[in-house]
Design a protein around this motif. Structure first.
Motif, short mmCIF file in Angstrom:
data_model
loop_
_atom_site.label_atom_id
_atom_site.label_comp_id
_atom_site.label_asym_id
_atom_site.label_seq_id
_atom_site.Cartn_x
_atom_site.Cartn_y
_atom_site.Cartn_z
N ARG A 17 -25.90 43.57 50.42
CA ARG A 17 -26.07 42.45 49.49
C ARG A 17 -26.92 42.87 48.29
O ARG A 17 -26.58 42.58 47.13
N LEU A 18 -28.03 43.57 48.54
CA LEU A 18 -28.90 44.02 47.44
C LEU A 18 -28.15 44.93 46.47
O LEU A 18 -28.32 44.83 45.26
N LEU A 19 -27.32 45.81 47.01
CA LEU A 19 -26.53 46.69 46.15
C LEU A 19 -25.52 45.90 45.32
O LEU A 19 -25.38 46.13 44.11
N LEU A 20 -24.83 44.98 45.95
CA LEU A 20 -23.79 44.21 45.25
C LEU A 20 -24.35 43.26 44.20
O LEU A 20 -23.68 42.95 43.22
N GLU A 21 -25.58 42.80 44.39
CA GLU A 21 -26.18 41.87 43.44
C GLU A 21 -26.41 42.49 42.07
O GLU A 21 -26.66 41.79 41.10
N HIS A 22 -26.33 43.81 41.96
CA HIS A 22 -26.49 44.50 40.67
C HIS A 22 -25.23 44.43 39.81
O HIS A 22 -25.26 44.81 38.65
N PHE A 23 -24.14 43.95 40.39
CA PHE A 23 -22.87 43.87 39.66
C PHE A 23 -22.63 42.41 39.26
O PHE A 23 -22.43 41.56 40.12
N PRO A 24 -22.62 42.14 37.96
CA PRO A 24 -22.49 40.74 37.52
C PRO A 24 -21.17 40.08 37.87
O PRO A 24 -21.10 38.86 37.98
N ASP A 25 -20.12 40.87 38.11
CA ASP A 25 -18.82 40.28 38.44
C ASP A 25 -18.60 40.15 39.94
O ASP A 25 -17.51 39.81 40.38
N VAL A 26 -19.64 40.40 40.74
CA VAL A 26 -19.55 40.29 42.20
C VAL A 26 -20.45 39.14 42.67
O VAL A 26 -21.61 39.06 42.31
N GLU A 27 -19.85 38.26 43.47
CA GLU A 27 -20.60 37.16 44.07
C GLU A 27 -20.49 37.27 45.59
O GLU A 27 -19.38 37.23 46.14
N VAL A 28 -21.61 37.45 46.26
CA VAL A 28 -21.61 37.46 47.72
C VAL A 28 -21.59 36.02 48.17
O VAL A 28 -22.55 35.27 47.94
N VAL A 29 -20.48 35.61 48.79
CA VAL A 29 -20.31 34.21 49.19
C VAL A 29 -20.83 33.93 50.59
O VAL A 29 -20.89 32.78 51.00
N GLY A 30 -21.18 34.98 51.32
CA GLY A 30 -21.71 34.76 52.66
C GLY A 30 -21.94 36.04 53.41
O GLY A 30 -21.47 37.11 53.02
N GLU A 31 -22.67 35.88 54.51
CA GLU A 31 -22.93 36.97 55.44
C GLU A 31 -22.68 36.43 56.85
O GLU A 31 -23.04 35.30 57.15
N ALA A 32 -22.09 37.27 57.68
CA ALA A 32 -21.87 36.89 59.07
C ALA A 32 -22.28 38.05 59.97
O ALA A 32 -22.11 39.22 59.61
N SER A 33 -22.81 37.72 61.14
CA SER A 33 -23.23 38.75 62.08
C SER A 33 -22.25 38.92 63.24
O SER A 33 -22.46 39.76 64.11
N ASN A 34 -21.17 38.12 63.23
CA ASN A 34 -20.17 38.23 64.29
C ASN A 34 -18.81 37.77 63.77
O ASN A 34 -18.72 37.14 62.71
N GLY A 35 -17.78 38.08 64.53
CA GLY A 35 -16.42 37.77 64.10
C GLY A 35 -16.12 36.30 63.98
O GLY A 35 -15.42 35.87 63.05
N CYS A 36 -16.63 35.49 64.88
CA CYS A 36 -16.36 34.04 64.82
C CYS A 36 -16.92 33.43 63.54
O CYS A 36 -16.24 32.66 62.86
N ASP A 37 -18.15 33.79 63.20
CA ASP A 37 -18.75 33.28 61.96
C ASP A 37 -18.01 33.84 60.75
O ASP A 37 -17.86 33.14 59.74
N ALA A 38 -17.53 35.07 60.84
CA ALA A 38 -16.79 35.67 59.73
C ALA A 38 -15.51 34.89 59.44
O ALA A 38 -15.19 34.61 58.28
N VAL A 39 -14.79 34.53 60.48
CA VAL A 39 -13.55 33.74 60.31
C VAL A 39 -13.88 32.41 59.66
O VAL A 39 -13.23 31.98 58.70
N THR A 40 -14.90 31.73 60.16
CA THR A 40 -15.29 30.43 59.61
C THR A 40 -15.65 30.54 58.13
O THR A 40 -15.17 29.75 57.31
N LEU A 41 -16.47 31.53 57.78
CA LEU A 41 -16.88 31.70 56.38
C LEU A 41 -15.71 32.11 55.49
O LEU A 41 -15.61 31.67 54.34
N ALA A 42 -14.83 32.95 56.01
CA ALA A 42 -13.68 33.39 55.22
C ALA A 42 -12.77 32.20 54.90
O ALA A 42 -12.31 32.05 53.76
N LEU A 43 -12.53 31.36 55.88
CA LEU A 43 -11.67 30.19 55.64
C LEU A 43 -12.33 29.18 54.72
O LEU A 43 -11.65 28.46 53.98
N LYS A 44 -13.64 29.13 54.74
CA LYS A 44 -14.37 28.19 53.87
C LYS A 44 -14.43 28.69 52.43
O LYS A 44 -14.22 27.92 51.50
#
Length: 106
Positions: A17-44
Motif C-alpha cells: 500500500r505504501l508503495l502504491l500510494e506514490h502513484f497518483p493514478d492508483v487507488e487502493v480500494v481495500g486490503e484483505a487478509s483472506n480469500g473470503c474477505d477478498a471476494v467480498t471486497l472485490a464484488l463491492k
C-alpha cells in the motif's frame, strides 16, 4: 486504477500500500487478509487489479479466490504474489487465466 491487496501478512499488505500510494493514478480500494474477505471486497469495489497471495492459511486459498472473483468480474486482472517457485504453482495459476503472462524471478 483501482487496486485490491490480498495477503495474510499485515506487513506485506501495508508495504505494498505504501508503495502504491506514490502513484497518483492508483487507488487502493481495500486490503484483505483472506480469500473470503477478498471476494467480498472485490464484488463491492470492482477493482481493476488484484494483488493476490496464493498461500493463505485460513478460508479460501489464492487459487480458489482467483477463480471465484474471475467468475464474477471478468475484466479484473489478477497479479499473483507467492513465495513458491515450483512449476506446479505457475501452471495452476495460468490454468485459471490462460491469457496471463508469467513473470519469473531471476
Amino acid at each position: 486504477m483501482k487496486v485490491l491487496i490480498v495477503d495474510d501478512h499485515d506487513l506485506i499488505r501495508k508495504g505494498i500500500r505504501l508503495l502504491l500510494e506514490h502513484f497518483p493514478d492508483v487507488e487502493v480500494v481495500g486490503e484483505a487478509s483472506n480469500g473470503c474477505d477478498a471476494v467480498t471486497l472485490a464484488l463491492k469495489h470492482h477493482p481493476d487489479v488484484i494483488l493476490l497471495d496464493l498461500s493463505m492459511p485460513t478460508g479460501l486459498d489464492g487459487f480458489t479466490t482467483a477463480k471465484t472473483i474471475m467468475d464474477e468480474l471478468e475484466d479484473v486482472k489478477i497479479v499473483v504474489l507467492t513465495m513458491h517457485d515450483e512449476e506446479i504453482y505457475v501452471q495452476k495459476a495460468v490454468q485459471y487465466n490462460p491469457s496471463s503472462t508469467v513473470l519469473r524471478p531471476f
